[in-house]
Motif scaffolding. Structure first.
Motif, PDB file in Angstrom:
ATOM      1  N   SER A 183       0.821  -1.222   0.000  1.00  0.00           N
ATOM      2  CA  SER A 183       0.000   0.000   0.000  1.00  0.00           C
ATOM      3  C   SER A 183       0.852   1.268   0.000  1.00  0.00           C
ATOM      4  CB  SER A 183      -0.987  -0.003   1.161  1.00  0.00           C
ATOM      5  OG  SER A 183      -0.328  -0.097   2.406  1.00  0.00           O
ATOM      6  N   PRO A 184       1.968   1.376   0.764  1.00  0.00           N
ATOM      7  CA  PRO A 184       2.808   2.572   0.638  1.00  0.00           C
ATOM      8  C   PRO A 184       3.387   2.750  -0.764  1.00  0.00           C
ATOM      9  CG  PRO A 184       3.319   1.424   2.670  1.00  0.00           C
ATOM     10  CD  PRO A 184       2.426   0.520   1.884  1.00  0.00           C
ATOM     11  N   LEU A 185       3.794   1.634  -1.394  1.00  0.00           N
ATOM     12  CA  LEU A 185       4.369   1.711  -2.728  1.00  0.00           C
ATOM     13  C   LEU A 185       3.328   2.140  -3.755  1.00  0.00           C
ATOM     14  CD1 LEU A 185       6.711   1.251  -4.690  1.00  0.00           C
ATOM     15  CD2 LEU A 185       6.041  -1.167  -4.797  1.00  0.00           C
ATOM     16  N   VAL A 186       2.160   1.521  -3.705  1.00  0.00           N
ATOM     17  CA  VAL A 186       1.092   1.866  -4.644  1.00  0.00           C
ATOM     18  C   VAL A 186       0.655   3.317  -4.446  1.00  0.00           C
ATOM     19  CG1 VAL A 186      -1.304   1.407  -5.290  1.00  0.00           C
ATOM     20  CG2 VAL A 186       0.276  -0.500  -4.901  1.00  0.00           C
ATOM     21  N   ALA A 187       0.509   3.735  -3.189  1.00  0.00           N
ATOM     22  CA  ALA A 187       0.090   5.106  -2.906  1.00  0.00           C
ATOM     23  C   ALA A 187       1.104   6.113  -3.428  1.00  0.00           C
ATOM     24  CB  ALA A 187      -0.109   5.288  -1.402  1.00  0.00           C
ATOM     25  N   ALA A 188       2.394   5.816  -3.257  1.00  0.00           N
ATOM     26  CA  ALA A 188       3.439   6.728  -3.728  1.00  0.00           C
ATOM     27  C   ALA A 188       3.419   6.852  -5.248  1.00  0.00           C
ATOM     28  CB  ALA A 188       4.812   6.249  -3.245  1.00  0.00           C
ATOM     29  N   VAL A 189       3.344   5.725  -5.935  1.00  0.00           N
ATOM     30  CA  VAL A 189       3.368   5.735  -7.405  1.00  0.00           C
ATOM     31  C   VAL A 189       2.123   6.409  -7.971  1.00  0.00           C
ATOM     32  CG1 VAL A 189       3.341   4.280  -9.457  1.00  0.00           C
ATOM     33  CG2 VAL A 189       4.849   3.704  -7.548  1.00  0.00           C
ATOM     34  N   VAL A 190       0.957   6.032  -7.453  1.00  0.00           N
ATOM     35  CA  VAL A 190      -0.299   6.574  -7.978  1.00  0.00           C
ATOM     36  C   VAL A 190      -0.409   8.069  -7.724  1.00  0.00           C
ATOM     37  CG1 VAL A 190      -2.808   6.538  -7.715  1.00  0.00           C
ATOM     38  CG2 VAL A 190      -1.542   4.385  -7.838  1.00  0.00           C
ATOM     39  N   CYS A 191      -0.122   8.501  -6.511  1.00  0.00           N
ATOM     40  CA  CYS A 191      -0.251   9.932  -6.186  1.00  0.00           C
ATOM     41  C   CYS A 191       0.772  10.772  -6.952  1.00  0.00           C
ATOM     42  CB  CYS A 191      -0.098  10.145  -4.683  1.00  0.00           C
ATOM     43  SG  CYS A 191      -1.570   9.718  -3.753  1.00  0.00           S
ATOM     44  N   ALA A 192       1.989  10.267  -7.116  1.00  0.00           N
ATOM     45  CA  ALA A 192       2.991  11.007  -7.887  1.00  0.00           C
ATOM     46  C   ALA A 192       2.549  11.133  -9.342  1.00  0.00           C
ATOM     47  CB  ALA A 192       4.341  10.307  -7.792  1.00  0.00           C
ATOM     48  N   ALA A 193       1.993  10.060  -9.896  1.00  0.00           N
ATOM     49  CA  ALA A 193       1.513  10.105 -11.278  1.00  0.00           C
ATOM     50  C   ALA A 193       0.336  11.061 -11.429  1.00  0.00           C
ATOM     51  CB  ALA A 193       1.116   8.699 -11.736  1.00  0.00           C
ATOM     52  N   VAL A 194      -0.584  11.029 -10.478  1.00  0.00           N
ATOM     53  CA  VAL A 194      -1.743  11.926 -10.523  1.00  0.00           C
ATOM     54  C   VAL A 194      -1.300  13.375 -10.419  1.00  0.00           C
ATOM     55  CG1 VAL A 194      -3.810  12.661  -9.263  1.00  0.00           C
ATOM     56  CG2 VAL A 194      -3.383  10.234  -9.662  1.00  0.00           C
ATOM     57  N   ALA A 195      -0.355  13.654  -9.528  1.00  0.00           N
ATOM     58  CA  ALA A 195       0.149  15.024  -9.376  1.00  0.00           C
ATOM     59  C   ALA A 195       0.799  15.513 -10.666  1.00  0.00           C
ATOM     60  CB  ALA A 195       1.150  15.092  -8.225  1.00  0.00           C
ATOM     61  N   ALA A 196       1.558  14.637 -11.328  1.00  0.00           N
ATOM     62  CA  ALA A 196       2.217  15.017 -12.578  1.00  0.00           C
ATOM     63  C   ALA A 196       1.198  15.285 -13.679  1.00  0.00           C
ATOM     64  CB  ALA A 196       3.196  13.921 -13.009  1.00  0.00           C
ATOM     65  N   ILE A 197       0.170  14.455 -13.758  1.00  0.00           N
ATOM     66  CA  ILE A 197      -0.845  14.609 -14.811  1.00  0.00           C
ATOM     67  C   ILE A 197      -1.685  15.867 -14.582  1.00  0.00           C
ATOM     68  CG2 ILE A 197      -2.939  13.594 -15.788  1.00  0.00           C
ATOM     69  CD1 ILE A 197      -1.689  10.829 -15.184  1.00  0.00           C
ATOM     70  N   LEU A 198      -2.150  16.050 -13.365  1.00  0.00           N
ATOM     71  CA  LEU A 198      -3.028  17.187 -13.078  1.00  0.00           C
ATOM     72  C   LEU A 198      -2.296  18.520 -13.141  1.00  0.00           C
ATOM     73  CD1 LEU A 198      -5.194  15.808 -10.127  1.00  0.00           C
ATOM     74  CD2 LEU A 198      -5.766  15.930 -12.560  1.00  0.00           C
ATOM     75  N   SER A 199      -1.031  18.522 -12.767  1.00  0.00           N
ATOM     76  CA  SER A 199      -0.284  19.780 -12.772  1.00  0.00           C
ATOM     77  C   SER A 199      -0.120  20.345 -14.180  1.00  0.00           C
ATOM     78  CB  SER A 199       1.090  19.576 -12.131  1.00  0.00           C
ATOM     79  OG  SER A 199       1.872  18.653 -12.888  1.00  0.00           O
ATOM     80  N   ALA A 200      -0.153  19.462 -15.178  1.00  0.00           N
ATOM     81  CA  ALA A 200       0.047  19.926 -16.554  1.00  0.00           C
ATOM     82  C   ALA A 200      -1.119  20.768 -17.054  1.00  0.00           C
ATOM     83  CB  ALA A 200       0.250  18.722 -17.482  1.00  0.00           C
ATOM     84  N   GLY A 201      -2.314  20.553 -16.521  1.00  0.00           N
ATOM     85  CA  GLY A 201      -3.458  21.277 -17.072  1.00  0.00           C
ATOM     86  C   GLY A 201      -4.311  22.042 -16.092  1.00  0.00           C
ATOM     87  N   PHE A 202      -3.992  21.939 -14.780  1.00  0.00           N
ATOM     88  CA  PHE A 202      -4.895  22.540 -13.795  1.00  0.00           C
ATOM     89  C   PHE A 202      -4.241  23.547 -12.858  1.00  0.00           C
ATOM     90  CE2 PHE A 202      -7.001  18.644 -15.083  1.00  0.00           C
ATOM     91  CZ  PHE A 202      -8.310  19.060 -15.249  1.00  0.00           C
ATOM     92  N   ILE A 203      -3.000  23.913 -13.110  1.00  0.00           N
ATOM     93  CA  ILE A 203      -2.380  24.961 -12.291  1.00  0.00           C
ATOM     94  C   ILE A 203      -2.773  26.303 -12.880  1.00  0.00           C
ATOM     95  CG2 ILE A 203      -0.231  26.007 -11.520  1.00  0.00           C
ATOM     96  CD1 ILE A 203       1.032  23.311 -11.420  1.00  0.00           C
ATOM     97  N   HIS A 204      -3.646  27.018 -12.183  1.00  0.00           N
ATOM     98  CA  HIS A 204      -4.131  28.316 -12.641  1.00  0.00           C
ATOM     99  C   HIS A 204      -4.012  29.333 -11.510  1.00  0.00           C
ATOM    100  CE1 HIS A 204      -5.539  26.165 -16.122  1.00  0.00           C
ATOM    101  NE2 HIS A 204      -6.397  25.448 -15.407  1.00  0.00           N
ATOM    102  N   LEU A 205      -4.345  30.581 -11.839  1.00  0.00           N
ATOM    103  CA  LEU A 205      -4.231  31.647 -10.850  1.00  0.00           C
ATOM    104  C   LEU A 205      -5.246  31.494  -9.726  1.00  0.00           C
ATOM    105  CD1 LEU A 205      -3.548  34.780 -13.060  1.00  0.00           C
ATOM    106  CD2 LEU A 205      -1.927  33.293 -11.881  1.00  0.00           C
TER     107      LEU A 205
END
Length: 271
Positions: A243-265
């Protein structure tokens, strides 16, 4: 954060944008003094715990192992907490301080901005781990557990820090304010730690055991105890690291994907 400078010569040398962001963030965090102050406070906490344990000469072999395990688990918990708060401040903090617009106008992609901030947030975990090393050595030198304790602490702590920092960045991207981002992060962290407050018998059934194993925080802390206190082989309880490994990989991937299109003012709103 000050404006990030990405010059043409730097690009020509192949310098990655996230490294440029991380370098500036490192200056703000460590030279600015925030990181040093947090680490100093953490060292005082560990010093108090180590003093109470080291001055108790009545500690037997098992109790000394438990003291080492406590030291490592405190380091993992506090290091992950600091990394989480840094991640939760990454975007919403810039937005609230009025510096996000300047950052977005630099020739750096949003994904690289988030990556640089995530990497710098993780340095808080590695700093707390480095501070923990001499205390673990002090308490564990007589029971031949120092190497395993430090190794398992580094592995588990890094996985949990990546998980929580990435989660903090995701919350920071969408939060309407920095206060909301930090509050949600702390609430989630406390919720993850809540099962540790359950009575010992609550884990005896399949439901309790399932909850402990699927919760990254309780599974990771439990794995540390299995290695340090119980003296288990690393391979004996590897399922606790799933569970720590899966959580780390999934959350890091989600952060990378969402940051590309949802960082706004403004949180969740195109600026």
């Amino acid at each position: 954060m000050a404006a990030v400078e990405v010059t043409a010569p730097a690009r020509a040398r192949g310098t990655r944008d996230w490294v440029v962001v991380a370098t500036q963030e490192l200056r703000d965090l460590w030279i600015g003094g925030r990181g040093m102050l947090l680490c100093f406070a953490f060292s005082l906490l560990l010093g108090a715990l180590a003093y109470l344990s080291a001055t108790n000469e009545a500690l037997n072999f098992l109790e000394r192992r438990e003291a080492v395990s406590l030291m490592v688990q405190v380091a993992v918990a506090v290091g992950a907490l600091l990394a989480l708060l840094a991640g939760a401040d990454a975007i919403s903090g810039e937005r609230e301080r009025g510096t996000l617009e300047t950052l977005l106008l630099t020739p750096v992609s949003r994904r690289h901005i988030a990556t640089g901030k995530l990497v710098v947030a993780l340095t808080l975990w590695f700093a707390t781990f480095a501070i923990t090393v001499p205390y673990v050595w002090l308490l564990g030198r007589g029971v031949a557990i120092v190497g395993d304790a430090l190794a398992v602490g580094l592995v588990v702590g890094t996985l949990l820090a990546v998980f929580l920092t990435s989660l903090g960045v995701v919350l920071s991207i969408f939060a309407a304010s920095n206060r909301v981002s930090l509050s949600l992060s702390l609430f989630i962290l406390f919720a993850l730690f809540a099962p540790t407050l359950f009575p010992t018998g609550a884990r005896q059934g399949w439901a309790g055991d399932f909850l402990y194993r699927t919760n990254p925080m309780t599974a990771g802390e439990d794995y540390v105890g299995k290695i340090v206190v119980s003296g288990h082989a690393w391979s004996q309880d590897l399922s606790l690291l799933v569970s720590p490994l899966v959580a780390a990989v999934v959350c890091a991937a989600v952060a990378a994907i969402l940051s590309a299109g949802f960082i706004h003012l403004r949180g969740g709103v195109s600026g």
